[in-house]
Design a protein around this motif. Sequence first.
Motif, PDB file in Angstrom:
ATOM      1  N   GLY A  15     -75.207 -43.177  42.654  1.00 15.90           N
ATOM      2  CA  GLY A  15     -75.374 -42.384  41.433  1.00 15.90           C
ATOM      3  C   GLY A  15     -76.779 -42.474  40.883  1.00 15.90           C
ATOM      4  N   ILE A  16     -77.365 -43.656  40.922  1.00 17.07           N
ATOM      5  CA  ILE A  16     -78.736 -43.831  40.438  1.00 17.07           C
ATOM      6  C   ILE A  16     -79.717 -43.088  41.339  1.00 17.07           C
ATOM      7  N   ILE A  17     -79.497 -43.148  42.638  1.00 20.80           N
ATOM      8  CA  ILE A  17     -80.378 -42.444  43.571  1.00 20.80           C
ATOM      9  C   ILE A  17     -80.342 -40.946  43.295  1.00 20.80           C
ATOM     10  N   TYR A  18     -79.146 -40.392  43.095  1.00 18.02           N
ATOM     11  CA  TYR A  18     -79.046 -38.960  42.808  1.00 18.02           C
ATOM     12  C   TYR A  18     -79.765 -38.611  41.509  1.00 18.02           C
ATOM     13  N   GLN A  19     -79.686 -39.479  40.515  1.00 20.76           N
ATOM     14  CA  GLN A  19     -80.339 -39.189  39.243  1.00 20.76           C
ATOM     15  C   GLN A  19     -81.860 -39.212  39.364  1.00 20.76           C
ATOM     16  N   ALA A  95     -75.441 -48.073  55.716  1.00 20.90           N
ATOM     17  CA  ALA A  95     -76.785 -48.648  55.602  1.00 20.90           C
ATOM     18  C   ALA A  95     -77.789 -47.849  56.422  1.00 20.90           C
ATOM     19  N   ILE A  96     -77.384 -47.396  57.600  1.00 22.12           N
ATOM     20  CA  ILE A  96     -78.266 -46.572  58.436  1.00 22.12           C
ATOM     21  C   ILE A  96     -78.591 -45.254  57.729  1.00 22.12           C
ATOM     22  N   CYS A  97     -77.587 -44.645  57.102  1.00 25.16           N
ATOM     23  CA  CYS A  97     -77.822 -43.390  56.374  1.00 25.16           C
ATOM     24  C   CYS A  97     -78.763 -43.607  55.197  1.00 25.16           C
ATOM     25  N   PHE A 104     -87.161 -40.662  55.492  1.00 25.45           N
ATOM     26  CA  PHE A 104     -87.566 -39.261  55.559  1.00 25.45           C
ATOM     27  C   PHE A 104     -87.842 -38.628  54.199  1.00 25.45           C
ATOM     28  N   TYR A 105     -87.573 -39.321  53.112  1.00 17.09           N
ATOM     29  CA  TYR A 105     -87.817 -38.752  51.780  1.00 17.09           C
ATOM     30  C   TYR A 105     -89.315 -38.738  51.515  1.00 17.09           C
ATOM     31  N   PRO A 106     -89.870 -37.570  51.180  1.00 19.12           N
ATOM     32  CA  PRO A 106     -91.323 -37.500  50.945  1.00 19.12           C
ATOM     33  C   PRO A 106     -91.708 -38.185  49.636  1.00 19.12           C
TER      34      PRO A 106
END
Length: 122
Positions: A15-19, A95-97, A104-106
């Motif tokens: 949830g924090i990552i999405y925010q 964990a791999i995902c 890959f996130y710029p």
Amino acid sequence: LLLVWKAVVSTQSTGIIYQRVVAEVDRTAAQGFRQFATRAFGTLPSPLIYGLILDYSCSVWRETDEVQGNCWIYDIDWLVNGYAIMSVGLQILSAICYFLCWWFYPDTPAKSADVTTTNQIE
């Protein structure tokens, strides 16, 4: 107990990552997609997969008039190993995902600006 704690922590971190990652305008859609993906890939198939492990661990089935009934005796070692391997395997996949998303996130402009500001101060 450890797996329950892991599930709670990973749900909060997602949830924090999405925010933080998703733009302000797209946050509602991203949360909706996250809920859909959680239900589609986790909540719906998991009882079927764990039920299959439970069925494979059965040693003696009750049979009435050549109809298979419920299980009378389970192979506990197989059952525990099957559940542990499935749970650990899914956590490793998760964990791999997470790693692939991080890799890959710029870089964001805010991240680059922080680095530039820090370098200018020094």
